[in-house]
Design a protein around this motif. Sequence first.
Motif, PDB file in Angstrom:
ATOM      1  N   SER A   1      78.430  87.638 -22.080  1.00 36.07           N
ATOM      2  CA  SER A   1      77.594  88.431 -21.183  1.00 36.07           C
ATOM      3  C   SER A   1      77.921  88.049 -19.747  1.00 36.07           C
ATOM      4  N   ARG A   2      78.275  89.020 -18.939  1.00 35.29           N
ATOM      5  CA  ARG A   2      78.708  88.720 -17.571  1.00 35.29           C
ATOM      6  C   ARG A   2      77.625  87.988 -16.793  1.00 35.29           C
ATOM      7  N   SER A   3      78.059  87.014 -16.009  1.00 40.01           N
ATOM      8  CA  SER A   3      77.118  86.165 -15.265  1.00 40.01           C
ATOM      9  C   SER A   3      76.290  86.956 -14.255  1.00 40.01           C
ATOM     10  N   ASP A   4      76.836  88.066 -13.757  1.00 42.10           N
ATOM     11  CA  ASP A   4      76.107  88.853 -12.775  1.00 42.10           C
ATOM     12  C   ASP A   4      75.207  89.902 -13.420  1.00 42.10           C
ATOM     13  N   SER A   5      75.126  89.895 -14.746  1.00 43.58           N
ATOM     14  CA  SER A   5      74.277  90.845 -15.458  1.00 43.58           C
ATOM     15  C   SER A   5      72.940  90.193 -15.795  1.00 43.58           C
ATOM     16  N   SER A   6      71.869  90.985 -15.744  1.00 47.98           N
ATOM     17  CA  SER A   6      70.539  90.460 -16.075  1.00 47.98           C
ATOM     18  C   SER A   6      70.252  90.544 -17.570  1.00 47.98           C
ATOM     19  N   GLU A   7      71.236  91.001 -18.359  1.00 45.03           N
ATOM     20  CA  GLU A   7      70.994  91.127 -19.797  1.00 45.03           C
ATOM     21  C   GLU A   7      70.916  89.771 -20.483  1.00 45.03           C
ATOM     22  N   LYS A   8      70.117  89.753 -21.510  1.00 43.49           N
ATOM     23  CA  LYS A   8      70.060  88.622 -22.431  1.00 43.49           C
ATOM     24  C   LYS A   8      69.740  89.203 -23.797  1.00 43.49           C
TER      25      LYS A   8
ATOM     26  N   ASP B   1      89.155  91.205 -16.708  1.00 39.38           N
ATOM     27  CA  ASP B   1      88.183  90.586 -17.607  1.00 39.38           C
ATOM     28  C   ASP B   1      88.908  90.059 -18.848  1.00 39.38           C
ATOM     29  N   PRO B   2      88.890  88.756 -19.091  1.00 37.83           N
ATOM     30  CA  PRO B   2      89.591  88.197 -20.256  1.00 37.83           C
ATOM     31  C   PRO B   2      89.033  88.699 -21.582  1.00 37.83           C
ATOM     32  N   TYR B   3      87.717  89.038 -21.620  1.00 35.63           N
ATOM     33  CA  TYR B   3      87.144  89.568 -22.853  1.00 35.63           C
ATOM     34  C   TYR B   3      87.654  90.975 -23.138  1.00 35.63           C
ATOM     35  N   VAL B   4      87.879  91.756 -22.088  1.00 29.29           N
ATOM     36  CA  VAL B   4      88.443  93.089 -22.259  1.00 29.29           C
ATOM     37  C   VAL B   4      89.855  92.974 -22.831  1.00 29.29           C
ATOM     38  N   LYS B   5      90.638  92.063 -22.270  1.00 29.09           N
ATOM     39  CA  LYS B   5      92.005  91.856 -22.742  1.00 29.09           C
ATOM     40  C   LYS B   5      92.017  91.370 -24.187  1.00 29.09           C
ATOM     41  N   ARG B   6      91.108  90.465 -24.507  1.00 32.93           N
ATOM     42  CA  ARG B   6      91.047  89.928 -25.865  1.00 32.93           C
ATOM     43  C   ARG B   6      90.636  91.018 -26.857  1.00 32.93           C
ATOM     44  N   ALA B   7      89.687  91.877 -26.459  1.00 33.39           N
ATOM     45  CA  ALA B   7      89.256  92.964 -27.329  1.00 33.39           C
ATOM     46  C   ALA B   7      90.419  93.910 -27.624  1.00 33.39           C
ATOM     47  N   GLN B   8      91.205  94.208 -26.612  1.00 34.36           N
ATOM     48  CA  GLN B   8      92.368  95.070 -26.801  1.00 34.36           C
ATOM     49  C   GLN B   8      93.374  94.425 -27.748  1.00 34.36           C
ATOM     50  N   ALA B   9      93.589  93.127 -27.588  1.00 30.46           N
ATOM     51  CA  ALA B   9      94.570  92.423 -28.417  1.00 30.46           C
ATOM     52  C   ALA B   9      94.108  92.288 -29.861  1.00 30.46           C
ATOM     53  N   GLU B  10      92.795  92.131 -30.080  1.00 25.42           N
ATOM     54  CA  GLU B  10      92.271  91.882 -31.415  1.00 25.42           C
ATOM     55  C   GLU B  10      91.722  93.132 -32.095  1.00 25.42           C
TER      56      GLU B  10
ATOM     57  N   ARG C   1      86.579  97.510 -30.262  1.00 29.54           N
ATOM     58  CA  ARG C   1      86.377  98.701 -29.438  1.00 29.54           C
ATOM     59  C   ARG C   1      85.756  98.413 -28.074  1.00 29.54           C
ATOM     60  N   GLY C   2      85.460  97.193 -27.806  1.00 26.50           N
ATOM     61  CA  GLY C   2      84.906  96.829 -26.513  1.00 26.50           C
ATOM     62  C   GLY C   2      84.600  95.354 -26.447  1.00 26.50           C
ATOM     63  N   ARG C   3      84.427  94.851 -25.228  1.00 20.91           N
ATOM     64  CA  ARG C   3      84.143  93.432 -25.018  1.00 20.91           C
ATOM     65  C   ARG C   3      82.802  93.018 -25.607  1.00 20.91           C
ATOM     66  N   ALA C   4      81.888  93.992 -25.827  1.00 21.87           N
ATOM     67  CA  ALA C   4      80.568  93.675 -26.372  1.00 21.87           C
ATOM     68  C   ALA C   4      80.653  93.043 -27.751  1.00 21.87           C
ATOM     69  N   ALA C   5      81.773  93.252 -28.443  1.00 22.34           N
ATOM     70  CA  ALA C   5      81.942  92.653 -29.767  1.00 22.34           C
ATOM     71  C   ALA C   5      81.782  91.140 -29.708  1.00 22.34           C
ATOM     72  N   TYR C   6      82.199  90.536 -28.607  1.00 21.42           N
ATOM     73  CA  TYR C   6      82.160  89.078 -28.498  1.00 21.42           C
ATOM     74  C   TYR C   6      80.746  88.550 -28.276  1.00 21.42           C
ATOM     75  N   LYS C   7      79.862  89.427 -27.817  1.00 17.05           N
ATOM     76  CA  LYS C   7      78.469  89.004 -27.654  1.00 17.05           C
ATOM     77  C   LYS C   7      77.839  88.751 -29.022  1.00 17.05           C
ATOM     78  N   ILE C   8      78.037  89.683 -29.954  1.00 18.42           N
ATOM     79  CA  ILE C   8      77.453  89.485 -31.282  1.00 18.42           C
ATOM     80  C   ILE C   8      78.206  88.392 -32.040  1.00 18.42           C
ATOM     81  N   LEU C   9      79.495  88.257 -31.798  1.00 22.23           N
ATOM     82  CA  LEU C   9      80.245  87.163 -32.404  1.00 22.23           C
ATOM     83  C   LEU C   9      79.679  85.812 -31.977  1.00 22.23           C
ATOM     84  N   GLU C  10      79.439  85.664 -30.686  1.00 16.37           N
ATOM     85  CA  GLU C  10      78.937  84.388 -30.159  1.00 16.37           C
ATOM     86  C   GLU C  10      77.512  84.123 -30.620  1.00 16.37           C
ATOM     87  N   LEU C  11      76.696  85.161 -30.704  1.00 15.61           N
ATOM     88  CA  LEU C  11      75.332  84.978 -31.206  1.00 15.61           C
ATOM     89  C   LEU C  11      75.348  84.561 -32.677  1.00 15.61           C
ATOM     90  N   ASP C  12      76.242  85.176 -33.451  1.00 18.38           N
ATOM     91  CA  ASP C  12      76.330  84.831 -34.872  1.00 18.38           C
ATOM     92  C   ASP C  12      76.893  83.430 -35.086  1.00 18.38           C
TER      93      ASP C  12
END
Length: 242
Positions: free
Chosen positions: A222-229, A42-51, A54-65
């Motif tokens: 948000s992963r394409s195979d997830s029903s979350e929004k 998962d590229p978001y997992v890798k990016r979270a580790q590099a930056e 604490r988890g890929r979920a950080a990018y969800k709130i970043l993108e929403l903001d």
Amino acid sequence: MAKTPDGKNTSGRGQRDLKVKVKSARGRKLSSTRWLQRQLNDPYVKRAQAEGYRGRAAYKILELDEKYRFLVPGARVVDLGCAPGGWCQVAVKRVNALGERPGKKVGTVLGIDLQEVEPIAGAEIHLLDFLEDGADDKVKEWLGGKADVVMSDMAAASSGHKQTDHLRIIHLCETAAYFAFDVLEEGGTFVAKVLAGGAEGELQKLLKQRFTKVANVKPPASRSDSSEKFVVATGFRGSSDA
């Protein structure tokens, strides 16, 4: 040219598939092996580790903001169910909670959860059940006033039954919304995770009564195979409009 979250070009020719493959180990379920393989690739997992998130979920709130601009310098933010802390980390930077952006207002980030969360520089973390009596008053006391943003990435424990899980998270989101009504400043924003599944009507109706705009978004992280929004409700009308 299109790039993945790790910044690599995806359009070049002759690129080799460097995905990590995980062999099934004795005693490990196939579903666990698939999850591990997905995490490793998962590229978001890798990016979270590099930056340092604490988890890929950080990018969800970043993108929403990035789209709705609610985490502004000086904002007072409440993160419900904040563990492991990725959303708080994003909020600290965006609202300038550490005062690292000269000339910008300094914001406040308050995270609450039922479990212990490792300290986050610039955020105030409390053990609290937001459903308990007086929780809203405690939050306003800790903030020194009302909040500009209430956000939630909470999810109910999975039962394995899709419809049941959907109803559980809608109920959780509704209770978070009522909490937000008690602590939000007029004009404030409510952001929460939901699951698509057909029972969101009452929640949407409730939010549209209390906010000037309500949007339903699935951010790229948000992963394409997830029903979350995510529901993003802006322009809180005030607690007097029952």
